[in-house]
Every structure is written in C-alpha cells, then in structure tokens.
Design a protein around this motif. Structure first.
Motif, PDB file in Angstrom:
ATOM      1  N   THR A  18      31.675  37.525  46.098  1.00  0.00           N
ATOM      2  CA  THR A  18      30.728  36.408  46.059  1.00  0.00           C
ATOM      3  C   THR A  18      29.340  36.897  46.452  1.00  0.00           C
ATOM      4  O   THR A  18      29.196  37.905  47.142  1.00  0.00           O
ATOM      5  CB  THR A  18      31.119  35.274  47.034  1.00  0.00           C
ATOM      6  N   ARG A  19      28.352  36.155  46.009  1.00  0.00           N
ATOM      7  CA  ARG A  19      26.963  36.494  46.331  1.00  0.00           C
ATOM      8  C   ARG A  19      26.730  36.428  47.838  1.00  0.00           C
ATOM      9  O   ARG A  19      26.167  37.350  48.430  1.00  0.00           O
ATOM     10  CB  ARG A  19      26.025  35.526  45.594  1.00  0.00           C
ATOM     11  N   THR A  20      27.188  35.352  48.461  1.00  0.00           N
ATOM     12  CA  THR A  20      26.986  35.222  49.911  1.00  0.00           C
ATOM     13  C   THR A  20      27.790  36.275  50.674  1.00  0.00           C
ATOM     14  O   THR A  20      27.320  36.792  51.685  1.00  0.00           O
ATOM     15  CB  THR A  20      27.345  33.809  50.408  1.00  0.00           C
ATOM     16  N   GLY A  21      28.956  36.602  50.173  1.00  0.00           N
ATOM     17  CA  GLY A  21      29.746  37.658  50.801  1.00  0.00           C
ATOM     18  C   GLY A  21      29.052  39.002  50.719  1.00  0.00           C
ATOM     19  O   GLY A  21      29.084  39.785  51.669  1.00  0.00           O
ATOM     20  N   LEU A  22      28.404  39.255  49.592  1.00  0.00           N
ATOM     21  CA  LEU A  22      27.661  40.505  49.434  1.00  0.00           C
ATOM     22  C   LEU A  22      26.493  40.569  50.404  1.00  0.00           C
ATOM     23  O   LEU A  22      26.257  41.605  51.034  1.00  0.00           O
ATOM     24  CB  LEU A  22      27.156  40.644  47.996  1.00  0.00           C
ATOM     25  N   ILE A  23      25.788  39.461  50.558  1.00  0.00           N
ATOM     26  CA  ILE A  23      24.668  39.426  51.505  1.00  0.00           C
ATOM     27  C   ILE A  23      25.175  39.726  52.912  1.00  0.00           C
ATOM     28  O   ILE A  23      24.550  40.499  53.655  1.00  0.00           O
ATOM     29  CB  ILE A  23      23.932  38.075  51.430  1.00  0.00           C
ATOM     30  N   ALA A  52      19.332  36.350  47.449  1.00  0.00           N
ATOM     31  CA  ALA A  52      19.195  35.012  48.022  1.00  0.00           C
ATOM     32  C   ALA A  52      18.551  34.040  47.027  1.00  0.00           C
ATOM     33  O   ALA A  52      18.833  32.834  47.077  1.00  0.00           O
ATOM     34  CB  ALA A  52      18.381  35.071  49.309  1.00  0.00           C
ATOM     35  N   GLN A  53      17.732  34.540  46.130  1.00  0.00           N
ATOM     36  CA  GLN A  53      17.058  33.689  45.156  1.00  0.00           C
ATOM     37  C   GLN A  53      17.960  33.301  43.989  1.00  0.00           C
ATOM     38  O   GLN A  53      17.663  32.361  43.264  1.00  0.00           O
ATOM     39  CB  GLN A  53      15.815  34.387  44.601  1.00  0.00           C
ATOM     40  N   LEU A  54      19.052  34.022  43.799  1.00  0.00           N
ATOM     41  CA  LEU A  54      19.945  33.768  42.679  1.00  0.00           C
ATOM     42  C   LEU A  54      20.893  32.613  42.953  1.00  0.00           C
ATOM     43  O   LEU A  54      21.293  32.389  44.099  1.00  0.00           O
ATOM     44  CB  LEU A  54      20.809  35.002  42.397  1.00  0.00           C
ATOM     45  N   SER A  55      21.286  31.931  41.904  1.00  0.00           N
ATOM     46  CA  SER A  55      22.393  30.981  42.023  1.00  0.00           C
ATOM     47  C   SER A  55      23.686  31.794  41.905  1.00  0.00           C
ATOM     48  O   SER A  55      23.674  32.957  41.466  1.00  0.00           O
ATOM     49  CB  SER A  55      22.330  29.939  40.910  1.00  0.00           C
ATOM     50  N   ASP A  56      24.795  31.191  42.266  1.00  0.00           N
ATOM     51  CA  ASP A  56      26.075  31.891  42.132  1.00  0.00           C
ATOM     52  C   ASP A  56      26.366  32.203  40.662  1.00  0.00           C
ATOM     53  O   ASP A  56      26.910  33.258  40.347  1.00  0.00           O
ATOM     54  CB  ASP A  56      27.207  31.062  42.742  1.00  0.00           C
ATOM     55  N   GLN A  57      25.982  31.319  39.767  1.00  0.00           N
ATOM     56  CA  GLN A  57      26.197  31.538  38.344  1.00  0.00           C
ATOM     57  C   GLN A  57      25.367  32.719  37.840  1.00  0.00           C
ATOM     58  O   GLN A  57      25.866  33.568  37.098  1.00  0.00           O
ATOM     59  CB  GLN A  57      25.850  30.285  37.551  1.00  0.00           C
ATOM     60  N   PHE A  59      24.385  35.198  39.628  1.00  0.00           N
ATOM     61  CA  PHE A  59      24.991  36.381  40.234  1.00  0.00           C
ATOM     62  C   PHE A  59      26.191  36.841  39.406  1.00  0.00           C
ATOM     63  O   PHE A  59      26.351  38.039  39.144  1.00  0.00           O
ATOM     64  CB  PHE A  59      25.404  36.087  41.677  1.00  0.00           C
ATOM     65  N   GLU A  60      27.017  35.911  38.967  1.00  0.00           N
ATOM     66  CA  GLU A  60      28.180  36.245  38.143  1.00  0.00           C
ATOM     67  C   GLU A  60      27.747  36.905  36.840  1.00  0.00           C
ATOM     68  O   GLU A  60      28.375  37.871  36.390  1.00  0.00           O
ATOM     69  CB  GLU A  60      29.021  34.996  37.854  1.00  0.00           C
ATOM     70  N   GLN A  61      26.666  36.426  36.251  1.00  0.00           N
ATOM     71  CA  GLN A  61      26.154  37.019  35.016  1.00  0.00           C
ATOM     72  C   GLN A  61      25.682  38.451  35.249  1.00  0.00           C
ATOM     73  O   GLN A  61      25.895  39.331  34.410  1.00  0.00           O
ATOM     74  CB  GLN A  61      25.019  36.171  34.445  1.00  0.00           C
ATOM     75  N   ILE A  62      25.063  38.685  36.386  1.00  0.00           N
ATOM     76  CA  ILE A  62      24.613  40.038  36.717  1.00  0.00           C
ATOM     77  C   ILE A  62      25.810  40.969  36.896  1.00  0.00           C
ATOM     78  O   ILE A  62      25.803  42.099  36.438  1.00  0.00           O
ATOM     79  CB  ILE A  62      23.713  40.023  37.967  1.00  0.00           C
ATOM     80  N   LEU A  63      26.845  40.467  37.554  1.00  0.00           N
ATOM     81  CA  LEU A  63      28.045  41.281  37.735  1.00  0.00           C
ATOM     82  C   LEU A  63      28.642  41.671  36.396  1.00  0.00           C
ATOM     83  O   LEU A  63      29.078  42.805  36.214  1.00  0.00           O
ATOM     84  CB  LEU A  63      29.092  40.527  38.558  1.00  0.00           C
ATOM     85  N   GLU A  64      28.664  40.742  35.465  1.00  0.00           N
ATOM     86  CA  GLU A  64      29.209  41.034  34.138  1.00  0.00           C
ATOM     87  C   GLU A  64      28.426  42.142  33.455  1.00  0.00           C
ATOM     88  O   GLU A  64      28.999  42.991  32.770  1.00  0.00           O
ATOM     89  CB  GLU A  64      29.214  39.773  33.277  1.00  0.00           C
ATOM     90  N   ARG A  65      27.104  42.145  33.637  1.00  0.00           N
ATOM     91  CA  ARG A  65      26.271  43.177  33.020  1.00  0.00           C
ATOM     92  C   ARG A  65      26.428  44.519  33.706  1.00  0.00           C
ATOM     93  O   ARG A  65      26.251  45.567  33.083  1.00  0.00           O
ATOM     94  CB  ARG A  65      24.800  42.767  33.037  1.00  0.00           C
ATOM     95  N   CYS A  66      26.726  44.514  35.009  1.00  0.00           N
ATOM     96  CA  CYS A  66      26.862  45.756  35.765  1.00  0.00           C
ATOM     97  C   CYS A  66      28.163  46.490  35.447  1.00  0.00           C
ATOM     98  O   CYS A  66      28.226  47.699  35.558  1.00  0.00           O
ATOM     99  CB  CYS A  66      26.799  45.485  37.268  1.00  0.00           C
TER     100      CYS A  66
END
Length: 67
Positions: A18-23, A52-57, A59-66
């Motif tokens: 999760t984004r918050t978990g990563l932070i 912190a500026q990203l929404s969870d959605q 963040f998920e899109q970024i993960l897919e690209r990574c």
C-alpha cells in the motif's frame, strides 16, 4: 507525476502493498540511516512527499508501470 529510476527502485524494494505502508517503511528506513547515507536520505526526502500527493489509485497505476 514522474519518478526517477532510483525512486522506482525504492518503491519496488520497500513496498509492502500500500502507498501508506510504503511511506511508513521509508520512515523506518530513515531512522536507520547514518550520515554516510546522505544521498539515500535525500532521495527518500524527495520521494515521500511525491507519494503523499498521490491517491491510492494513482499509486496502483505507478506500480503497474514499474513491474
């Protein structure tokens, strides 16, 4: 939002799912850094506000690209 290759690598290495978990994971990492780890500390200091500026959605899109 654009991420450097190094930032993407940190995301992939420390992401617990999760984004918050990563932070939180990056905050824990910062606690263990020494003065010799200045470059890594600076990178995390730039990365956390971006996350912190990203929404969870977003963040998920970024993960897919990574992956």
């Amino acid at each position: 939002m654009e991420f450097t290759n190094d930032e993407k690598m940190l995301i992939m290495l420390y992401n617990p799912g999760t984004r918050t978990g990563l932070i939180l994971e990056l905050a824990k990492l910062m606690e263990n850094l020494t003065t010799e780890d200045k470059d890594l500390k600076d990178m995390i200091d730039r990365l956390v506000p971006k996350l912190a500026q990203l929404s969870d959605q977003e963040f998920e899109q970024i993960l897919e690209r990574c992956l």
